[in-house]
Design a protein around this motif. Structure first.
Motif, PDB file in Angstrom:
ATOM      1  N   ARG A 155      26.394  64.037  -5.629  1.00  0.00           N
ATOM      2  CA  ARG A 155      25.405  62.984  -5.895  1.00  0.00           C
ATOM      3  C   ARG A 155      25.716  61.789  -5.001  1.00  0.00           C
ATOM      4  O   ARG A 155      26.857  61.320  -4.952  1.00  0.00           O
ATOM      5  N   CYS A 164      21.551  65.674  -7.599  1.00  0.00           N
ATOM      6  CA  CYS A 164      22.542  66.561  -6.997  1.00  0.00           C
ATOM      7  C   CYS A 164      21.942  67.234  -5.761  1.00  0.00           C
ATOM      8  O   CYS A 164      20.851  67.802  -5.807  1.00  0.00           O
ATOM      9  N   TYR A 224      23.781  56.884  -9.351  1.00  0.00           N
ATOM     10  CA  TYR A 224      23.816  58.072  -8.513  1.00  0.00           C
ATOM     11  C   TYR A 224      22.445  58.713  -8.410  1.00  0.00           C
ATOM     12  O   TYR A 224      21.616  58.601  -9.312  1.00  0.00           O
ATOM     13  N   CYS A 252      26.416  69.266 -11.643  1.00  0.00           N
ATOM     14  CA  CYS A 252      26.116  69.459 -10.223  1.00  0.00           C
ATOM     15  C   CYS A 252      26.782  70.757  -9.786  1.00  0.00           C
ATOM     16  O   CYS A 252      28.008  70.825  -9.654  1.00  0.00           O
TER      17      CYS A 252
END
Length: 311
Positions: free
Chosen positions: A16, A31, A28, A9
């Motif tokens: 996330r 991003c 999750y 990310c």
């Protein structure tokens, strides 16, 4: 055990979001930007802001709340005139407007209905300007991760200014129309017109310089209070202690500046060590006392006469 490997990310404030929690296992999302009221942790996961503002945060919010009040008082005094008896009531009305706006702002903030607010901790200056840290992985596409990392210290000020403006438009015109009989029709509303100018200026100031103000406001308070006190005393020709005692208005102005001095000193020291920081408050009257004791030696007419005698 299978490990869910996800691409990194990127970006300082991209994270996330947690989609679901099954026991100790979290799922999750992609991003991107964190929802309002959340910020990324060290693992780039968006987490709820569950903390509360510390003492310095409250002092900052107090400073931002005082700005419109001080400006209200200044312009009320500026446009009220010496013969107007309505200035005191207008001062009290401005204080009532800002106080009610502050309480309502706290009540509508999360958690709603409580004077307490939950917040994220301010870690560094860049937390205030997340829009400057949106990453461009391929130098073409920008991933927009702008969110309020200092929740709610940034937006709560705008909400407060909106309530201040709304209450002023509801209360002040009716009050001024009834009691400002010592002023002309065009002059009695000038303090309100001034507020319609400085509220947009304060809004832009918070939008652009909120982070800078957060770190610099204690020093701004000290410098401005010292400068304005010196200007006021020189313009009013305050020379002796008797002059202050005779004119109560000047005494009120002096005590108001002392309160600002104390607020600035408390904001700088944060009162982390009471036995070390509290004695600093004894320095609050020092600038005014120094001015009163040395004003007679710096009188322009005296300096000119002594210079003429020397030649």
């Amino acid at each position: 055990a299978a490990v869910d490997i996800q691409p990194a990310c990127l970006g300082l404030y991209c994270g996330r979001t947690v989609l679901s929690v099954n026991g100790s296992v979290e799922t999750y999302g992609d991003c991107g930007v964190c929802p309002r009221g959340q910020r990324t942790d060290d693992n780039k996961i968006c987490r709820e802001c569950m903390g509360s503002p510390d003492r310095y945060d409250w002092l900052y919010l107090g400073f931002m709340a005082m700005l419109p009040l001080v400006l209200h008082w200044f312009f009320i005094e500026w446009y009220s005139g010496k013969k107007s008896s309505s200035a005191v009531l207008q001062h009290l009305t401005a204080l009532l407007e800002c106080s009610v706006a502050a309480v309502v702002t706290l009540l509508v903030s999360d958690p709603v209905g409580s004077l307490h607010i939950r917040s994220c901790r301010v870690k560094k200056l860049s937390d205030w300007y997340t829009m400057l840290y949106n990453p461009s992985p391929d130098y073409i596409t920008t991933v927009h991760c702008t969110h309020e990392a200092v929740y709610p210290l940034y937006t709560i000020v705008f909400i407060y200014y909106a309530f201040c403006l709304m209450l002023m438009m509801l209360l002040r015109p009716l009050l001024v129309k009834k009691i400002a009989c010592g002023l002309g029709r065009s002059d009695r509303f000038k303090s309100i017109y001034a507020a319609l100018y400085f509220f947009p200026i304060l809004t832009v100031l918070q939008a652009v310089g909120g982070g800078l103000l957060y770190y610099a406001f204690p020093y701004i308070i000290l410098v401005l209070s010292l400068v304005t006190l010196a200007v006021y005393m020189s313009a009013s020709e305050v020379e002796f202690f008797k002059d202050l005692l005779v004119r109560k208005k000047r005494l009120v102005v002096l005590f108001s500046h002392w309160l600002l001095h104390a607020y600035g000193i408390i904001s700088i020291s944060k009162l982390d060590k009471l036995e070390q920081d509290l004695p600093l408050l004894a320095l609050v009257p020092a600038p005014a006392l120094f001015y009163l004791m040395t004003a007679k030696y710096t009188e322009p007419s005296r300096i000119l006469s002594e210079g003429g005698n020397g030649h």
